[in-house]
Design an enzyme around this catalytic site. Sequence first.
Site, PDB file in Angstrom:
ATOM      1  N   VAL A 288       7.417   8.253  -3.447  1.00  8.30           N
ATOM      2  CA  VAL A 288       7.646   6.804  -3.366  1.00  8.30           C
ATOM      3  C   VAL A 288       9.117   6.453  -3.637  1.00  8.30           C
ATOM      4  O   VAL A 288       9.707   6.912  -4.625  1.00  8.30           O
ATOM      5  CB  VAL A 288       6.722   6.060  -4.371  1.00  8.30           C
ATOM      6  CG1 VAL A 288       7.044   4.579  -4.412  1.00  8.30           C
ATOM      7  CG2 VAL A 288       5.266   6.270  -3.987  1.00  8.30           C
TER       8      VAL A 288
ATOM      9  N   ARG B 100       0.858  -1.188   0.000  1.00 10.38           N
ATOM     10  CA  ARG B 100       0.000   0.000   0.000  1.00 10.38           C
ATOM     11  C   ARG B 100       0.887   1.228   0.000  1.00 10.38           C
ATOM     12  O   ARG B 100       1.851   1.287   0.770  1.00 10.38           O
ATOM     13  CB  ARG B 100      -0.852   0.080   1.285  1.00 10.38           C
ATOM     14  CG  ARG B 100      -1.794  -1.045   1.507  1.00 10.38           C
ATOM     15  CD  ARG B 100      -2.952  -1.040   0.578  1.00 10.38           C
ATOM     16  NE  ARG B 100      -3.881   0.069   0.762  1.00 10.38           N
ATOM     17  CZ  ARG B 100      -4.818   0.387  -0.125  1.00 10.38           C
ATOM     18  NH1 ARG B 100      -4.922  -0.293  -1.247  1.00 10.38           N
ATOM     19  NH2 ARG B 100      -5.640   1.384   0.102  1.00 10.38           N
TER      20      ARG B 100
ATOM     21  N   LEU C  53       1.512   4.757   1.276  1.00  3.65           N
ATOM     22  CA  LEU C  53       1.024   5.437   2.483  1.00  3.65           C
ATOM     23  C   LEU C  53       0.836   6.932   2.212  1.00  3.65           C
ATOM     24  O   LEU C  53       1.597   7.532   1.456  1.00  3.65           O
ATOM     25  CB  LEU C  53       2.026   5.219   3.617  1.00  3.65           C
ATOM     26  CG  LEU C  53       2.122   3.751   4.055  1.00  3.65           C
ATOM     27  CD1 LEU C  53       3.410   3.489   4.831  1.00  3.65           C
ATOM     28  CD2 LEU C  53       0.906   3.350   4.889  1.00  3.65           C
TER      29      LEU C  53
ATOM     30  N   GLU D  87       7.276  11.129   1.517  1.00  6.72           N
ATOM     31  CA  GLU D  87       6.023  11.169   0.743  1.00  6.72           C
ATOM     32  C   GLU D  87       6.201  10.691  -0.691  1.00  6.72           C
ATOM     33  O   GLU D  87       5.348  10.016  -1.232  1.00  6.72           O
ATOM     34  CB  GLU D  87       5.444  12.581   0.785  1.00  6.72           C
ATOM     35  CG  GLU D  87       4.884  12.880   2.168  1.00  6.72           C
ATOM     36  CD  GLU D  87       4.450  14.315   2.340  1.00  6.72           C
ATOM     37  OE1 GLU D  87       3.945  14.898   1.376  1.00  6.72           O
ATOM     38  OE2 GLU D  87       4.632  14.849   3.454  1.00  6.72           O
TER      39      GLU D  87
ATOM     40  N   GLU E 111      18.515  -9.116   0.128  1.00  6.41           N
ATOM     41  CA  GLU E 111      17.593  -8.397   1.018  1.00  6.41           C
ATOM     42  C   GLU E 111      17.606  -9.004   2.425  1.00  6.41           C
ATOM     43  O   GLU E 111      17.586  -8.288   3.421  1.00  6.41           O
ATOM     44  CB  GLU E 111      16.156  -8.456   0.472  1.00  6.41           C
ATOM     45  CG  GLU E 111      15.951  -7.672  -0.797  1.00  6.41           C
ATOM     46  CD  GLU E 111      14.499  -7.689  -1.250  1.00  6.41           C
ATOM     47  OE1 GLU E 111      13.591  -7.785  -0.419  1.00  6.41           O
ATOM     48  OE2 GLU E 111      14.263  -7.607  -2.466  1.00  6.41           O
TER      49      GLU E 111
ATOM     50  N   HIS F 261      13.518  -2.058  -0.807  1.00  5.67           N
ATOM     51  CA  HIS F 261      13.115  -1.959  -2.211  1.00  5.67           C
ATOM     52  C   HIS F 261      14.087  -2.773  -3.065  1.00  5.67           C
ATOM     53  O   HIS F 261      15.302  -2.667  -2.888  1.00  5.67           O
ATOM     54  CB  HIS F 261      13.135  -0.488  -2.645  1.00  5.67           C
ATOM     55  CG  HIS F 261      12.717  -0.294  -4.053  1.00  5.67           C
ATOM     56  ND1 HIS F 261      11.401  -0.380  -4.457  1.00  5.67           N
ATOM     57  CD2 HIS F 261      13.435  -0.069  -5.177  1.00  5.67           C
ATOM     58  CE1 HIS F 261      11.333  -0.194  -5.758  1.00  5.67           C
ATOM     59  NE2 HIS F 261      12.560  -0.022  -6.226  1.00  5.67           N
TER      60      HIS F 261
HETATM   61  C1  GRF Z   1      10.668  -7.855  -1.573  1.00  4.07           C
HETATM   62  O1  GRF Z   1      11.275  -8.055  -2.814  1.00  4.07           O
HETATM   63  C2  GRF Z   1      10.792  -6.405  -1.160  1.00  4.07           C
HETATM   64  O2  GRF Z   1      11.943  -5.790  -1.634  1.00  4.07           O
HETATM   65  C3  GRF Z   1       9.596  -5.779  -1.818  1.00  4.07           C
HETATM   66  O3  GRF Z   1       8.580  -6.748  -1.730  1.00  4.07           O
HETATM   67  C4  GRF Z   1       9.150  -8.051  -1.626  1.00  4.07           C
HETATM   68  C5  GRF Z   1       8.604  -8.665  -0.385  1.00  4.07           C
HETATM   69  O4  GRF Z   1       8.922 -10.029  -0.260  1.00  4.07           O
HETATM   70  N1  GRF Z   1       9.280  -4.515  -1.197  1.00  4.07           N
HETATM   71  P1  GRF Z   1       8.632 -10.794   1.112  1.00  4.07           P
HETATM   72  O5  GRF Z   1       7.131 -10.671   1.387  1.00  4.07           O
HETATM   73  O6  GRF Z   1       9.446 -10.160   2.175  1.00  4.07           O
HETATM   74  O7  GRF Z   1       9.013 -12.218   0.841  1.00  4.07           O
END
Ligand code: GRF
Length: 190
Positions: A144, A91, A93, A142, A174, A109
């Site tokens: 994105v 979403r 925000l 604000e 990540e 991201h």
């Molecule tokens: C990830 O690739 C993150 O970078 C993006 O959405 C995905 C979420 O994956 N914002 P998960 O739900 O954490 O497996």
Amino acid sequence: MSKKRVAILISGRGSNLQALLNAEQDAYEIVLVISNVPDAAGLERAREAGVDALTLDHKLYGKDREAFERDLDNSLVLRDIEIVALAGFMRVLTPFFVRAWAGRLVNIHPSLLPKHPGTKTHERALAAGDTEHGATVHLVVEEVDAGEIIGQASMPILPSDTPETLAERVLQLEHELYPRCLAQLARKIS
Ligand code: GRF
């Protein structure tokens, strides 16, 4: 220094949530998970880890985004949350929520921002002929995907890469990056 009380907002599978739960929580403590999607797989991950997990279904609020966010904000304030981490929260925000949590609202991201804000980042990295790709943890503002960058992790793009192989490798980055950056933020804010 006491651990910062963190809430994670999710909409889906929650693999980043899992990585944050698995990491050593010495600077922060995940005390709440909220999904805007009922039955998101991440809710079960939270419950298995013994963390409070709630659904706040945005569909029940119709077009009134702020009403949804007011209830979200109330749930966070009620539990003395100090940092809110978005982890696949789908979403956008509104300024109301972003301002209320300024400096304490963080997102991950799947691109090397400022390259490729928004969606379809792996396709776009390939189409742009990028030689490297990765993930970014940043404060939410604000606009994105435009807030201050807390940390990034990068990797080379291989000639054989497809959006799917990139997605898989970026996700691994990540899972290492997010806990490190969240701990960094938790140590920094008072
Ligand atoms: C990830 O690739 C993150 O970078 C993006 O959405 C995905 C979420 O994956 N914002 P998960 O739900 O954490 O497996």
